[in-house]
Design an enzyme around this catalytic site. Structure first.
Site, PDB file in Angstrom:
ATOM      1  N   LYS A 105       0.829  -1.205   0.000  1.00  0.00           N
ATOM      2  CA  LYS A 105       0.000   0.000   0.000  1.00  0.00           C
ATOM      3  C   LYS A 105       0.868   1.261   0.000  1.00  0.00           C
ATOM      4  O   LYS A 105       2.098   1.181   0.192  1.00  0.00           O
ATOM      5  CB  LYS A 105      -0.934  -0.052   1.214  1.00  0.00           C
TER       6      LYS A 105
ATOM      7  N   TYR B 230     -12.496  -2.479  -3.264  1.00  0.00           N
ATOM      8  CA  TYR B 230     -13.004  -2.442  -1.889  1.00  0.00           C
ATOM      9  C   TYR B 230     -14.529  -2.398  -1.831  1.00  0.00           C
ATOM     10  O   TYR B 230     -15.094  -1.914  -0.839  1.00  0.00           O
ATOM     11  CB  TYR B 230     -12.395  -1.254  -1.140  1.00  0.00           C
TER      12      TYR B 230
ATOM     13  N   HIS C 174      -1.956  -5.454   1.471  1.00  0.00           N
ATOM     14  CA  HIS C 174      -3.219  -6.160   1.207  1.00  0.00           C
ATOM     15  C   HIS C 174      -2.914  -7.554   0.695  1.00  0.00           C
ATOM     16  O   HIS C 174      -1.959  -7.749  -0.048  1.00  0.00           O
ATOM     17  CB  HIS C 174      -4.028  -5.410   0.130  1.00  0.00           C
TER      18      HIS C 174
ATOM     19  N   GLU D 285      -9.746 -10.186  -7.652  1.00  0.00           N
ATOM     20  CA  GLU D 285      -8.789  -9.093  -7.439  1.00  0.00           C
ATOM     21  C   GLU D 285      -7.590  -9.184  -8.396  1.00  0.00           C
ATOM     22  O   GLU D 285      -7.116  -8.161  -8.891  1.00  0.00           O
ATOM     23  CB  GLU D 285      -8.313  -9.109  -5.980  1.00  0.00           C
TER      24      GLU D 285
HETATM   25  P1  IDP Z   1      -7.729  -7.019   5.510  1.00  0.00           P
HETATM   26  O1  IDP Z   1      -6.950  -5.986   4.735  1.00  0.00           O
HETATM   27  O2  IDP Z   1      -6.912  -7.594   6.634  1.00  0.00           O
HETATM   28  O3  IDP Z   1      -8.381  -8.062   4.651  1.00  0.00           O
HETATM   29  P2  IDP Z   1     -10.385  -5.812   5.797  1.00  0.00           P
HETATM   30  O4  IDP Z   1     -11.282  -5.994   6.980  1.00  0.00           O
HETATM   31  O5  IDP Z   1     -10.754  -6.487   4.516  1.00  0.00           O
HETATM   32  O6  IDP Z   1      -8.907  -6.227   6.270  1.00  0.00           O
HETATM   33  O7  IDP Z   1     -10.262  -4.256   5.572  1.00  0.00           O
HETATM   34  C1  IDP Z   1      -9.655  -3.754   4.391  1.00  0.00           C
HETATM   35  C2  IDP Z   1      -8.773  -2.600   4.763  1.00  0.00           C
HETATM   36  O8  IDP Z   1      -9.577  -1.535   5.250  1.00  0.00           O
HETATM   37  C3  IDP Z   1      -7.777  -2.871   5.889  1.00  0.00           C
HETATM   38  O9  IDP Z   1      -6.595  -3.520   5.443  1.00  0.00           O
HETATM   39  C4  IDP Z   1      -7.503  -1.469   6.373  1.00  0.00           C
HETATM   40  O10 IDP Z   1      -6.595  -0.784   5.495  1.00  0.00           O
HETATM   41  C5  IDP Z   1      -8.869  -0.819   6.241  1.00  0.00           C
HETATM   42  N1  IDP Z   1      -9.636  -0.894   7.483  1.00  0.00           N
HETATM   43  C6  IDP Z   1     -10.289  -1.956   7.989  1.00  0.00           C
HETATM   44  N2  IDP Z   1     -10.891  -1.663   9.168  1.00  0.00           N
HETATM   45  C7  IDP Z   1     -10.608  -0.353   9.399  1.00  0.00           C
HETATM   46  C8  IDP Z   1     -10.945   0.558  10.462  1.00  0.00           C
HETATM   47  O11 IDP Z   1     -11.626   0.218  11.439  1.00  0.00           O
HETATM   48  N3  IDP Z   1     -10.445   1.830  10.342  1.00  0.00           N
HETATM   49  C9  IDP Z   1      -9.693   2.228   9.296  1.00  0.00           C
HETATM   50  N4  IDP Z   1      -9.360   1.414   8.272  1.00  0.00           N
HETATM   51  C10 IDP Z   1      -9.801   0.128   8.334  1.00  0.00           C
HETATM   52 MG    MG Z   2      -9.932  -7.902   3.240  1.00  0.00          MG
END
Ligand code: IDP
Ligand code: MG
Length: 154
Positions: A11, A51, A117, A128
């Site tokens: 990222k 996303y 990611h 993706e």
């Molecule tokens: P992951 O990246 O571990 O799969 P996801 O729940 O799919 O996690 O969330 C995607 C991305 O969204 C996260 O990697 C992070 O960058 C962002 N994100 C997730 N939850 C939050 C939050 O509570 N606050 C701010 N950003 C978040």
């Molecule tokens: Mg995710």
């Protein structure tokens, strides 16, 4: 274990902080094969498609701003169990819950700057990888040491 392909993104914070080599090295070190790799800007359109599952959540706008704010490095990694192995190396979404030894645990502090990611499952991985790479950008090749990474003896 099934041969899988998964999408990894270093990222914008990973690129800005000079951690591209370190992060790719963690994945490369396992023996997973890089079959696609590029430095790119993520457009708003691509960010919203990537996303889509998070649309409507309180952090969604910040997430799109983050991922479109500066270049990223996109990778397609291949190997048996590549999706789970990639997630294991990344660590939990929230760096303060990610153990030491993981990318997020070692280099991150907060969830909105969590460096990397990786696709969550097979369906997401296929979708993706298709969003970030066209067929010509995914390279099939053999490595002479593949037999030392994955045995054909089971
Ligand atoms: P992951 O990246 O571990 O799969 P996801 O729940 O799919 O996690 O969330 C995607 C991305 O969204 C996260 O990697 C992070 O960058 C962002 N994100 C997730 N939850 C939050 C939050 O509570 N606050 C701010 N950003 C978040
Ligand atoms: Mg995710």
């Amino acid at each position: 274990m099934e041969l899988e392909r998964t999408l990894v993104l270093v990222k914008p914070d990973g690129v800005q902080r000079g951690l591209v080599g370190t992060i790719i090295g963690r994945f490369e070190g396992t023996g997973m094969k890089i079959v696609g790799m590029k430095l790119m800007h993520v457009s708003e359109d691509l960010a919203s498609r990537h996303y889509a599952e998070h649309e409507g959540k309180p952090f969604y706008d910040g997430l799109v701003n983050y991922i479109t704010s500066a270049p990223i490095v996109a990778l397609c990694l291949e190997g048996p169990d590549a999706i789970a192995i990639t997630r294991k190396l990344m660590g939990a979404t929230r760096p303060n819950e990610a153990p030491p030894g993981t990318i997020r645990g070692d280099f991150g502090i907060e969830v909105s700057r969590n460096l990397v990611h990786g696709s969550a499952n097979k369906q997401d991985a296929a979708r993706e990888v298709g969003l970030f790479f066209n067929d010509a950008e995914l390279i099939d090749y053999a490595r002479s040491n593949d037999v030392w990474i994955v045995s054909d003896e089971g």
